[in-house]
Design a protein around this motif. Structure first.
Motif, mmCIF file in Angstrom:
data_model
loop_
_atom_site.group_PDB
_atom_site.id
_atom_site.type_symbol
_atom_site.label_atom_id
_atom_site.label_comp_id
_atom_site.label_asym_id
_atom_site.label_seq_id
_atom_site.Cartn_x
_atom_site.Cartn_y
_atom_site.Cartn_z
ATOM 1 N N UNK A 12 44.288 36.053 45.600
ATOM 2 C CA UNK A 12 44.755 34.652 45.637
ATOM 3 C C UNK A 12 44.895 34.133 47.069
ATOM 4 N N UNK A 13 44.525 34.932 48.043
ATOM 5 C CA UNK A 13 44.511 34.536 49.466
ATOM 6 C C UNK A 13 45.894 34.384 50.093
ATOM 7 N N UNK A 14 46.968 34.632 49.332
ATOM 8 C CA UNK A 14 48.282 34.582 49.980
ATOM 9 C C UNK A 14 49.147 35.763 49.526
ATOM 10 N N UNK A 15 48.483 36.845 49.111
ATOM 11 C CA UNK A 15 49.194 38.092 48.781
ATOM 12 C C UNK A 15 48.485 39.232 49.506
ATOM 13 N N UNK A 16 49.212 40.315 49.701
ATOM 14 C CA UNK A 16 48.700 41.419 50.521
ATOM 15 C C UNK A 16 48.698 42.729 49.755
ATOM 16 N N UNK A 17 47.829 43.648 50.173
ATOM 17 C CA UNK A 17 47.854 45.015 49.632
ATOM 18 C C UNK A 17 46.799 45.245 48.569
ATOM 19 N N UNK A 18 46.455 46.517 48.387
ATOM 20 C CA UNK A 18 45.481 46.853 47.350
ATOM 21 C C UNK A 18 46.182 46.827 45.985
ATOM 22 N N UNK A 19 45.391 46.706 44.938
ATOM 23 C CA UNK A 19 45.963 46.704 43.582
ATOM 24 C C UNK A 19 46.733 48.002 43.355
ATOM 25 N N UNK A 20 46.133 49.097 43.816
ATOM 26 C CA UNK A 20 46.749 50.405 43.588
ATOM 27 C C UNK A 20 48.080 50.546 44.333
ATOM 28 N N UNK A 21 48.170 49.914 45.500
ATOM 29 C CA UNK A 21 49.427 49.998 46.263
ATOM 30 C C UNK A 21 50.590 49.375 45.484
ATOM 31 N N UNK A 22 50.317 48.317 44.735
ATOM 32 C CA UNK A 22 51.372 47.712 43.890
ATOM 33 C C UNK A 22 51.814 48.708 42.811
ATOM 34 N N UNK A 23 50.833 49.368 42.220
ATOM 35 C CA UNK A 23 51.137 50.318 41.153
ATOM 36 C C UNK A 23 51.956 51.481 41.711
ATOM 37 N N UNK A 37 49.644 39.389 37.238
ATOM 38 C CA UNK A 37 49.470 38.000 36.789
ATOM 39 C C UNK A 37 49.087 37.167 38.000
ATOM 40 N N UNK A 38 47.900 37.486 38.540
ATOM 41 C CA UNK A 38 47.465 36.764 39.734
ATOM 42 C C UNK A 38 47.080 35.327 39.358
ATOM 43 N N UNK A 39 47.048 34.467 40.363
ATOM 44 C CA UNK A 39 46.688 33.059 40.130
ATOM 45 C C UNK A 39 45.286 32.990 39.532
ATOM 46 N N UNK A 40 45.214 32.405 38.362
ATOM 47 C CA UNK A 40 43.973 32.408 37.582
ATOM 48 C C UNK A 40 42.854 31.630 38.272
ATOM 49 N N UNK A 47 31.347 22.416 40.836
ATOM 50 C CA UNK A 47 30.861 23.788 40.868
ATOM 51 C C UNK A 47 31.105 24.515 42.191
ATOM 52 N N UNK A 48 30.976 23.783 43.293
ATOM 53 C CA UNK A 48 31.081 24.434 44.605
ATOM 54 C C UNK A 48 32.512 24.434 45.143
ATOM 55 N N UNK A 49 33.479 23.986 44.318
ATOM 56 C CA UNK A 49 34.860 23.921 44.798
ATOM 57 C C UNK A 49 35.442 25.334 44.952
ATOM 58 N N UNK A 50 36.115 25.545 46.099
ATOM 59 C CA UNK A 50 36.738 26.848 46.340
ATOM 60 C C UNK A 50 38.238 26.632 46.536
ATOM 61 N N UNK A 51 39.052 27.249 45.686
ATOM 62 C CA UNK A 51 40.500 27.107 45.810
ATOM 63 C C UNK A 51 41.013 28.048 46.890
ATOM 64 N N UNK A 52 41.986 27.574 47.637
ATOM 65 C CA UNK A 52 42.567 28.416 48.691
ATOM 66 C C UNK A 52 43.732 29.240 48.157
ATOM 67 N N UNK A 53 44.152 28.978 46.917
ATOM 68 C CA UNK A 53 45.358 29.652 46.403
ATOM 69 C C UNK A 53 45.133 30.423 45.116
ATOM 70 N N UNK A 54 43.888 30.532 44.710
ATOM 71 C CA UNK A 54 43.596 31.266 43.473
ATOM 72 C C UNK A 54 42.340 32.103 43.660
ATOM 73 N N UNK A 55 42.186 33.118 42.810
ATOM 74 C CA UNK A 55 40.935 33.878 42.865
ATOM 75 C C UNK A 55 39.799 32.992 42.366
ATOM 76 N N UNK A 56 38.577 33.372 42.740
ATOM 77 C CA UNK A 56 37.418 32.609 42.277
ATOM 78 C C UNK A 56 36.925 33.209 40.960
#
Ligand SMILES: [Zn+2]
Ligand SMILES: [Zn+2]
Length: 265
Positions: A12-23, A37-40, A47-56
């Motif tokens: 989501x571009x505003x969180x840190x760490x690998x998925x496994x590190x959270x686990x 529950x990452x930002x959907x 079509x070419x819109x890129x959100x800065x706060x959610x995954x693509x």
């Protein structure tokens, strides 16, 4: 039981760490359930819109695969679920509904941050602390009620977001809170006491959320409440200070606290 259904990932571009590190952090600190529950992503019309706060949308299959892999890898140590945090964007909710009904997602939480899709630049301010702007507070309430009525969401995240960095609480705040809590009660929606507000308030040097006045109303109405960390880095799962503060508030107000939600499927 120690659980958390509100966990982000670096996608989501505003969180840190690998998925496994959270686990790993969750296991180390005695959690028995961790829900991502990452930002959907949304199927944007532009079509070419890129959100800065959610995954693509391109990252989405990798997100599902990564969390499902961790689910298997750590199945002896912790229960892992895959969800998303989503808004009330009616034009895109069909996509979310499909993801849930196909079983790609275990659940969705409702994070009501904006009234319109990210593609809309005008008249689309962040709802955090919108309590002093009458029009935005009304829009916040409208989206909140419609989102709850959609039946898509297992948890209503941070329902007190509108007073995120302001401890004062006036009559409009009170009436919006009451309408949210009463509708949630009618619809059997679980409200999230989002303890990430404590860290934010420390950073801002002023109390905000979880707002005791909002939660007093939730207690009066008799809402069902779950604690959420809204973890944006693995360390959030490793320390218990904010979780404890949330638990204390819940205890003091005699909130009806649960630690697990029924899944949609
Ligand atoms: Zn959120
Ligand atoms: Zn979140």
């Amino acid at each position: 039981m120690k659980t958390n259904y509100h966990t982000h990932t670096s996608r989501c571009h505003h969180a840190l760490g690998t998925d496994e590190a959270y686990v790993q952090a969750a296991i180390n600190n005695g959690y028995s359930l961790l829900g991502f529950s990452d930002h959907t992503p949304w199927p944007y019309r532009q079509r070419d819109f890129v959100s800065r706060i959610r995954m693509s949308m391109e990252e989405y299959p990798g997100y599902l695969a990564s969390i499902r892999r961790l689910q298997k890898k750590f199945c002896d140590q912790i229960e892992i679920l895959v969800g998303v945090e989503a808004e009330y964007f009616p034009e895109y909710l069909g996509w979310l509904e499909q993801q849930l009904s196909r079983g790609n997602l275990d659940y969705a939480i409702f994070g009501n941050h904006y009234r319109q899709s990210d593609e809309v630049r005008q008249n689309n301010p962040y709802f955090g602390n919108c309590r002093h702007r009458e029009e935005d507070l009304q829009a916040y309430l409208d989206c909140m009620l419609k989102g709850m009525e959609s039946g898509l969401f297992s948890i209503i995240a941070h329902p007190d977001l509108f007073c995120r960095s302001d401890p004062s609480f006036d009559e409009p705040c009170r009436s919006v809170s009451r309408m949210i809590c009463e509708r949630a009660k009618d619809l059997n929606c679980v409200l999230e006491l989002n303890v990430s507000g404590y860290a934010y308030a420390r950073k801002m040097g002023q109390a905000g959320t979880p707002h005791p006045e909002f939660w007093k109303i939730a207690a009066e109405v008799g809402n069902t409440v779950i604690l959420g960390l809204d973890a944006h880095h693995p360390g959030a799962l490793q320390e218990d200070q904010d979780r404890e503060a949330g638990l204390q508030l819940a205890k003091r107000l005699k909130l009806k606290l649960i630690d697990q939600i029924p899944l949609l499927r």
